[in-house]
Design an enzyme around this catalytic site. Structure first.
Site, PDB file in Angstrom:
ATOM      1  N   ASP A  99      -9.057   6.232   6.860  1.00 37.47           N
ATOM      2  CA  ASP A  99      -8.268   5.044   6.513  1.00 37.47           C
ATOM      3  C   ASP A  99      -7.241   4.757   7.615  1.00 37.47           C
ATOM      4  OD1 ASP A  99      -6.552   3.143   5.253  1.00 37.47           O
ATOM      5  OD2 ASP A  99      -7.047   3.940   3.281  1.00 37.47           O
ATOM      6  N   HIS A 101      -4.943   2.116   7.467  1.00 41.64           N
ATOM      7  CA  HIS A 101      -3.807   1.311   7.008  1.00 41.64           C
ATOM      8  C   HIS A 101      -2.524   2.137   7.052  1.00 41.64           C
ATOM      9  CE1 HIS A 101      -7.361  -0.629   5.232  1.00 41.64           C
ATOM     10  NE2 HIS A 101      -6.689  -1.754   5.438  1.00 41.64           N
ATOM     11  N   SER A 152     -10.510   5.849  -0.256  1.00 47.73           N
ATOM     12  CA  SER A 152      -9.404   6.796  -0.023  1.00 47.73           C
ATOM     13  C   SER A 152      -8.945   7.476  -1.310  1.00 47.73           C
ATOM     14  CB  SER A 152      -8.211   6.084   0.623  1.00 47.73           C
ATOM     15  OG  SER A 152      -8.617   5.546   1.853  1.00 47.73           O
TER      16      SER A 152
HETATM   17 CO1  B1M Z   1      -7.573  -3.761   5.375  1.00 49.94          CO
HETATM   18  N1  B1M Z   1      -8.241  -3.743   3.554  1.00 49.94           N
HETATM   19  N2  B1M Z   1      -9.283  -3.199   6.049  1.00 49.94           N
HETATM   20  N3  B1M Z   1      -6.785  -3.970   7.130  1.00 49.94           N
HETATM   21  N4  B1M Z   1      -6.110  -4.608   4.534  1.00 49.94           N
HETATM   22  C1  B1M Z   1      -7.276  -3.981   2.471  1.00 49.94           C
HETATM   23  C2  B1M Z   1      -6.692  -2.674   1.952  1.00 49.94           C
HETATM   24  C3  B1M Z   1      -8.181  -4.717   1.390  1.00 49.94           C
HETATM   25  C4  B1M Z   1      -7.724  -4.558  -0.056  1.00 49.94           C
HETATM   26  C5  B1M Z   1      -8.281  -6.201   1.766  1.00 49.94           C
HETATM   27  C6  B1M Z   1      -9.146  -7.029   0.826  1.00 49.94           C
HETATM   28  O1  B1M Z   1     -10.336  -6.915   0.832  1.00 49.94           O
HETATM   29  N5  B1M Z   1      -8.522  -7.857   0.017  1.00 49.94           N
HETATM   30  C7  B1M Z   1      -9.587  -4.062   1.672  1.00 49.94           C
HETATM   31  C8  B1M Z   1      -9.912  -2.776   0.885  1.00 49.94           C
HETATM   32  C9  B1M Z   1     -10.980  -2.994  -0.148  1.00 49.94           C
HETATM   33  C10 B1M Z   1     -11.452  -1.738  -0.791  1.00 49.94           C
HETATM   34  O2  B1M Z   1     -11.301  -0.633  -0.400  1.00 49.94           O
HETATM   35  N6  B1M Z   1     -12.093  -1.979  -1.895  1.00 49.94           N
HETATM   36  C11 B1M Z   1      -9.498  -3.799   3.151  1.00 49.94           C
HETATM   37  C12 B1M Z   1     -10.616  -3.591   3.998  1.00 49.94           C
HETATM   38  C13 B1M Z   1     -11.968  -3.808   3.381  1.00 49.94           C
HETATM   39  C14 B1M Z   1     -10.493  -3.234   5.360  1.00 49.94           C
HETATM   40  C15 B1M Z   1     -11.626  -2.886   6.345  1.00 49.94           C
HETATM   41  C16 B1M Z   1     -12.758  -2.018   5.776  1.00 49.94           C
HETATM   42  C17 B1M Z   1     -12.165  -4.211   6.888  1.00 49.94           C
HETATM   43  C18 B1M Z   1     -13.341  -4.088   7.821  1.00 49.94           C
HETATM   44  O3  B1M Z   1     -13.296  -3.399   8.821  1.00 49.94           O
HETATM   45  N7  B1M Z   1     -14.387  -4.770   7.454  1.00 49.94           N
HETATM   46  C19 B1M Z   1     -10.850  -2.153   7.456  1.00 49.94           C
HETATM   47  C20 B1M Z   1     -10.702  -0.673   7.093  1.00 49.94           C
HETATM   48  C21 B1M Z   1     -10.671   0.205   8.248  1.00 49.94           C
HETATM   49  C22 B1M Z   1     -10.378   1.631   7.812  1.00 49.94           C
HETATM   50  O4  B1M Z   1      -9.359   1.927   7.229  1.00 49.94           O
HETATM   51  N8  B1M Z   1     -11.312   2.506   8.119  1.00 49.94           N
HETATM   52  C23 B1M Z   1      -9.503  -2.802   7.330  1.00 49.94           C
HETATM   53  C24 B1M Z   1      -8.631  -2.967   8.388  1.00 49.94           C
HETATM   54  C25 B1M Z   1      -7.391  -3.585   8.291  1.00 49.94           C
HETATM   55  C26 B1M Z   1      -6.505  -3.934   9.501  1.00 49.94           C
HETATM   56  C27 B1M Z   1      -6.606  -2.927  10.633  1.00 49.94           C
HETATM   57  C28 B1M Z   1      -6.931  -5.304  10.015  1.00 49.94           C
HETATM   58  C29 B1M Z   1      -5.114  -4.085   8.821  1.00 49.94           C
HETATM   59  C30 B1M Z   1      -4.287  -2.786   8.803  1.00 49.94           C
HETATM   60  C31 B1M Z   1      -3.272  -2.692   9.900  1.00 49.94           C
HETATM   61  C32 B1M Z   1      -2.377  -1.494   9.722  1.00 49.94           C
HETATM   62  O5  B1M Z   1      -2.075  -1.028   8.660  1.00 49.94           O
HETATM   63  N9  B1M Z   1      -1.936  -1.014  10.845  1.00 49.94           N
HETATM   64  C33 B1M Z   1      -5.514  -4.389   7.378  1.00 49.94           C
HETATM   65  C34 B1M Z   1      -4.629  -4.956   6.424  1.00 49.94           C
HETATM   66  C35 B1M Z   1      -3.305  -5.437   6.953  1.00 49.94           C
HETATM   67  C36 B1M Z   1      -4.956  -5.074   5.055  1.00 49.94           C
HETATM   68  C37 B1M Z   1      -4.172  -5.779   3.915  1.00 49.94           C
HETATM   69  C38 B1M Z   1      -4.419  -7.273   4.072  1.00 49.94           C
HETATM   70  C39 B1M Z   1      -2.688  -5.525   3.829  1.00 49.94           C
HETATM   71  C40 B1M Z   1      -2.276  -4.056   3.773  1.00 49.94           C
HETATM   72  C41 B1M Z   1      -0.789  -3.885   3.960  1.00 49.94           C
HETATM   73  O6  B1M Z   1      -0.330  -3.525   5.026  1.00 49.94           O
HETATM   74  N10 B1M Z   1      -0.009  -4.241   2.917  1.00 49.94           N
HETATM   75  C42 B1M Z   1      -4.890  -5.154   2.637  1.00 49.94           C
HETATM   76  C43 B1M Z   1      -4.792  -6.007   1.395  1.00 49.94           C
HETATM   77  C44 B1M Z   1      -4.059  -5.306   0.258  1.00 49.94           C
HETATM   78  O7  B1M Z   1      -3.478  -4.276   0.382  1.00 49.94           O
HETATM   79  N11 B1M Z   1      -4.148  -5.900  -0.885  1.00 49.94           N
HETATM   80  C45 B1M Z   1      -6.181  -4.683   3.177  1.00 49.94           C
HETATM   81  C46 B1M Z   1       1.421  -4.140   2.958  1.00 49.94           C
HETATM   82  C47 B1M Z   1       1.847  -2.674   2.665  1.00 49.94           C
HETATM   83  C48 B1M Z   1       3.356  -2.530   2.687  1.00 49.94           C
HETATM   84  O8  B1M Z   1       1.372  -2.342   1.384  1.00 49.94           O
HETATM   85  O9  B1M Z   1       0.177  -0.277   2.202  1.00 49.94           O
HETATM   86  O10 B1M Z   1      -0.080  -1.092  -0.188  1.00 49.94           O
HETATM   87  P1  B1M Z   1       0.751  -0.933   1.011  1.00 49.94           P
HETATM   88  O11 B1M Z   1       2.007  -0.043   0.659  1.00 49.94           O
HETATM   89  C49 B1M Z   1       2.802  -0.282  -0.480  1.00 49.94           C
HETATM   90  C50 B1M Z   1       2.397   0.564  -1.684  1.00 49.94           C
HETATM   91  O12 B1M Z   1       1.003   0.730  -1.802  1.00 49.94           O
HETATM   92  C51 B1M Z   1       3.155   1.836  -1.518  1.00 49.94           C
HETATM   93  O13 B1M Z   1       4.357   1.449  -0.869  1.00 49.94           O
HETATM   94  C52 B1M Z   1       4.172   0.216  -0.146  1.00 49.94           C
HETATM   95  C53 B1M Z   1       5.210  -0.795  -0.610  1.00 49.94           C
HETATM   96  O14 B1M Z   1       6.490  -0.282  -0.716  1.00 49.94           O
HETATM   97  N12 B1M Z   1       2.592   2.944  -0.752  1.00 49.94           N
HETATM   98  C54 B1M Z   1       3.075   4.210  -0.926  1.00 49.94           C
HETATM   99  C55 B1M Z   1       1.635   3.005   0.192  1.00 49.94           C
HETATM  100  N13 B1M Z   1       1.473   4.249   0.614  1.00 49.94           N
HETATM  101  C56 B1M Z   1       2.344   5.017  -0.048  1.00 49.94           C
HETATM  102  C57 B1M Z   1       2.575   6.397   0.012  1.00 49.94           C
HETATM  103  C58 B1M Z   1       3.564   6.925  -0.842  1.00 49.94           C
HETATM  104  C59 B1M Z   1       4.298   6.090  -1.675  1.00 49.94           C
HETATM  105  C60 B1M Z   1       4.062   4.751  -1.747  1.00 49.94           C
HETATM  106  O15 B1M Z   1       3.867   8.206  -0.872  1.00 49.94           O
HETATM  107  C61 B1M Z   1       3.152   9.112  -0.059  1.00 49.94           C
END
Ligand code: B1M
Length: 216
Positions: A99, A101, A152
């Site tokens: 992963d 992200h 993940s």
């Molecule tokens: Co990706 N991606 N992405 N992506 N991406 C998602 C996660 C997705 C839901 C988008 C969608 O389809 N709507 C989807 C996953 C679907 C699934 O698994 N069913 C997805 C996909 C499919 C993919 C790829 C597979 C796409 C592809 O290549 N075809 C690929 C995966 C590659 C891989 O990982 N092997 C991919 C790639 C990418 C980018 C590189 C383009 C980019 C990431 C850049 C980066 O992080 N450096 C990206 C992004 C930006 C997203 C979305 C749009 C936004 C994620 C984000 O940064 N959110 C995302 C959509 C979504 O999440 N709904 C998506 C903002 C961030 C602050 O939120 O990380 O959730 P988040 O953290 C939150 C809480 O979750 C929590 O605290 C934060 C807020 O305070 N939290 C924790 C997180 N970790 C924590 C740990 C803790 C405590 C709290 O304690 C340990």
């Protein structure tokens, strides 16, 4: 556009030019950096996720949005209040194997670091071996794993199984977070199979309150 709306649009459009000026203006207007992140910029990331998920946005543009988000967070970080000096405890943070992200994980890092914890952030795509090695080497008090992909959530389960197999489940409380996780999955399914402590954090703030509880 009004300032808040403009900042949100910058994330959605991946538009970096003039970003710092808008962030400065928002802070000058009295909005704390954390509120800019949580109440404005994360709304933009949410829209990006929706557009991507529904096929209306292509991956390179998602990447651009993520870059603007990271730039904004890095710009705001020095302006955040630091509550303590890192003496409350030490946590190893990682995004799990497979992963990439890391925006959420890095936010957790910032919130914990600014609130008295020492964070050893070992980055993305980290296998359980690397996580446990780091925890051992840095004599961590807890382990935090982040992961956004559905796959993940399975890796996290495997990681807990591995910890139990190695007999280190009770050594480190584990915090789990990321968009694909649910509280029920962690608190019902994972907790029932893991002999140690495992907690779900919905966001970085819950991560902080859990650390406060775990370290108390
Ligand atoms: Co990706 N991606 N992405 N992506 N991406 C998602 C996660 C997705 C839901 C988008 C969608 O389809 N709507 C989807 C996953 C679907 C699934 O698994 N069913 C997805 C996909 C499919 C993919 C790829 C597979 C796409 C592809 O290549 N075809 C690929 C995966 C590659 C891989 O990982 N092997 C991919 C790639 C990418 C980018 C590189 C383009 C980019 C990431 C850049 C980066 O992080 N450096 C990206 C992004 C930006 C997203 C979305 C749009 C936004 C994620 C984000 O940064 N959110 C995302 C959509 C979504 O999440 N709904 C998506 C903002 C961030 C602050 O939120 O990380 O959730 P988040 O953290 C939150 C809480 O979750 C929590 O605290 C934060 C807020 O305070 N939290 C924790 C997180 N970790 C924590 C740990 C803790 C405590 C709290 O304690 C340990």
């Amino acid at each position: 556009l009004p300032l808040d709306e403009r900042l949100k649009r910058r994330i959605v459009d991946g538009e970096r030019n003039g970003l710092e000026a808008d962030l400065d203006a928002s802070m000058a207007a009295g909005r704390p950096p954390l509120s800019i992140i949580n109440d404005i910029l994360l709304d933009g990331m949410k829209v990006v996720g929706e557009l991507f998920g529904s096929g209306q946005m292509q991956l390179p543009f998602v990447l651009q949005s993520a870059e603007v988000m990271k730039t904004a967070v890095a710009y705001l970080e020095p302006h955040m209040e630091r509550a303590d000096d890192g003496g409350k405890g030490r946590i190893v943070l990682a995004t799990v194997k497979g992963d990439v992200h890391d925006i959420g994980k890095n936010l957790v890092d910032i919130i914990l670091s600014n609130n008295g914890y020492e964070v050893v952030n070992i980055g993305i795509k980290q296998p359980i071996n690397a996580i446990l090695d780091a925890a051992e080497q840095h004599r961590a008090d807890a382990i935090g794993m982040s992961g956004l992909l559905v796959k993940s959530t399975v890796i996290m389960k495997e990681n807990l199984t591995e910890m139990a197999t190695r007999g280190v489940a009770e050594r480190w409380p584990v915090l789990l977070g990321g968009a694909a996780l649910t509280r029920a999955y962690v608190e019902d399914d994972l907790r029932s199979m893991f002999p140690g402590q495992v907690h779900y954090a919905r966001d970085a703030f819950e991560g902080l309150s859990l650390m406060d509880r775990v370290m108390a």
